[in-house]
Design an enzyme around this catalytic site. Sequence first.
Site, PDB file in Angstrom:
ATOM      1  N   ASP A   7     -10.089  -2.829  -9.024  1.00 48.16           N
ATOM      2  CA  ASP A   7      -8.474  -1.947  -9.119  1.00 48.16           C
ATOM      3  C   ASP A   7      -9.022  -1.092  -7.787  1.00 48.16           C
ATOM      4  OD1 ASP A   7      -6.743  -0.008  -8.847  1.00 48.16           O
ATOM      5  OD2 ASP A   7      -7.774   1.081 -10.181  1.00 48.16           O
ATOM      6  N   GLU A  67      -6.134  -6.533  -7.193  1.00 53.99           N
ATOM      7  CA  GLU A  67      -4.576  -5.639  -7.300  1.00 53.99           C
ATOM      8  C   GLU A  67      -3.959  -5.118  -5.733  1.00 53.99           C
ATOM      9  OE1 GLU A  67      -2.889  -2.149  -9.916  1.00 53.99           O
ATOM     10  OE2 GLU A  67      -3.639  -0.797  -8.404  1.00 53.99           O
ATOM     11  N   ASP A 140      -9.923   3.906 -13.607  1.00 51.33           N
ATOM     12  CA  ASP A 140     -10.326   2.737 -12.798  1.00 51.33           C
ATOM     13  C   ASP A 140     -10.573   1.618 -13.188  1.00 51.33           C
ATOM     14  OD1 ASP A 140      -9.932   4.626 -10.286  1.00 51.33           O
ATOM     15  OD2 ASP A 140     -10.715   5.473 -11.122  1.00 51.33           O
TER      16      ASP A 140
END
Length: 160
Positions: A7, A67, A140
């Site tokens: 992430d 991501e 996260d």
Amino acid sequence: MKVLGIDPGMATTGWAVVERAGDGYRALGYGAIVTAAKTPWPRRLQEIASALRELVAREAPTVAAIEDLFIAKDSRSASSVGHGRGVLLYTLAELGLAIHEYNPRQVKVALTGYGAADKSQMQNMVQRLLRLPAPPKPDDAADALAIALCHLNTATVAVR
């Protein structure tokens, strides 16, 4: 297959290493790469790249899932995340890992079946799928776990 989920962020980059285990999944490790806000951007990017290299050497993932950049209303934040994401992509490529990118909606659909799932729904699903005693922290890292799980689900479907 050991998946490194990422992430991306400039201040905090979540990471997770997940693999399939029998009929479920196992989290092999997760956490965050954190850089100090007052540190100049070029140094922060170096710190992210260095931490990622150490992480890959230690965990030996076979593939990376990251991501995709999500641009909301705050373009300054998107620019910052973009810088962090860029150094992550470069470092992963430099290390020879195959890279798969997923947008937030794809991750939500893969885990919950609902593209507008909220953060608590996602964290609960990650907790259940990985049989964790509590929702993973920091957020996260929880997101990185979700991204790794998304890849495992997507890769399984694509192979069949």
